[in-house]
Design an enzyme around this catalytic site. Sequence first.
Site, short mmCIF file in Angstrom:
data_model
loop_
_atom_site.label_atom_id
_atom_site.label_comp_id
_atom_site.label_asym_id
_atom_site.label_seq_id
_atom_site.Cartn_x
_atom_site.Cartn_y
_atom_site.Cartn_z
N CYS A 264 -27.05 -48.63 22.14
CA CYS A 264 -27.88 -48.03 21.15
C CYS A 264 -27.32 -47.87 19.87
O CYS A 264 -26.68 -48.94 19.24
CB CYS A 264 -28.30 -46.78 21.53
N HIS A 348 -31.37 -48.63 26.53
CA HIS A 348 -30.97 -47.62 27.46
C HIS A 348 -30.87 -48.00 28.97
O HIS A 348 -31.81 -47.85 29.41
CB HIS A 348 -31.46 -46.29 27.25
N GLU A 350 -29.62 -46.70 31.15
CA GLU A 350 -29.18 -45.61 32.12
C GLU A 350 -30.62 -45.03 32.40
O GLU A 350 -30.55 -44.09 33.15
CB GLU A 350 -28.24 -44.54 31.49
#
Length: 379
Positions: A264, A348, A350
């Site tokens: 990011c 992202h 995750e």
Amino acid sequence: MKAVLALADGKYFIGKALGAIGEVTGEVVFNTSMTGYQEILTDPSYHGEIVTMTYPQIGNYGINPEDVESGQPFLSGFVVKESCPFPSNFRSEKSLDTYLKENNIVSIEGIDTRALVRHIRTVGAQTGIISSIDIDPDSLIAKAEKAPSIVGRDLVKEVTCDKPYQSTEGVWELGEGYADCCERPPLYKVVAYDFGIKRNILRNLTTLGCDITVVPATTPAEEVLKMEPDGVFLSNGPGDPEPLHYAQENIRYLLGKVPVFGICLGHQLLSIASGGSTYKLKFGHRGGNQPVLDYKRQQVEITAQNHGFAVDEKSLDDKVKVTHINLNDNTVEGIQHLSLPAFSVQYHPESSPGPHDSHYLFERFIEMMENHKRGTDHA
């Protein structure tokens, strides 16, 4: 109690106060995720923003102490169509309204969020204000017009940690919670720059065998190298990457000396450090359903995203190649250095919240560190 959301361009919406009573300004944005409001509230990348949820009912599964991505909510304000006052979930400990009050988050409900989002998509994200103490639309519009833009501001220094710390928490499992990874010997030592880091990024790296030291955003690169890391991670974070000259210089110093992986804001900073530049998107990408093409694997993955700036592909020189592209608007979603062990993605992997299609990127970082250890770096 009545509350008003007003935008700098003169548009306003009248609703009901939710959470804390007060007045806040920020850039009004929207997130299309159907779930994950607790993770969104505690994501430091939303610092300086008023977040609108497009899903009509928010808070229906309540709040619990596990689903947080940082120590506190960082967003400026919260906007929902309807807040559920009676959540139902076996993990729930309190309502959304209670949580917002406890953390002094000024919010509004009961407005037409579809009309608001359509307006933002048409004219672009802009500064706005939520107030439950001043309900005069003209007064609030005037305040919104004078409020500072998110462009050109260093918001990272307002969310980064004060001092280095160790992260040992692994990924969450139903019925067991977050694993404690202290008992097994780590395979790789990673220093993570905290530009506004999400905990689930650290959990994924820890679960794969990383001993992680998280350091403040302004930590000099020389200090990082003294820690003798196998790799350096560049985290997500809020706002505009261009004014973060200290971070850009540190990354330039680290390139070629140690493997680097960015997510990011970390992706944007790595791109700038590699000679590129960024620009502000009209209304950004925020949600859990963004399609991205991975050129290397020739596969499409559905991704979680949260950013209002993007890397300008035309600014990138022959030092790096674009590895991922957004299939909605063709913006750059990933880069890799051609001669040095460094890569990054805009989205992202995750999740938290969001799909899990992109977890392979953490394994790619592990592979890069292993290759660097063996002296077999390759792009």
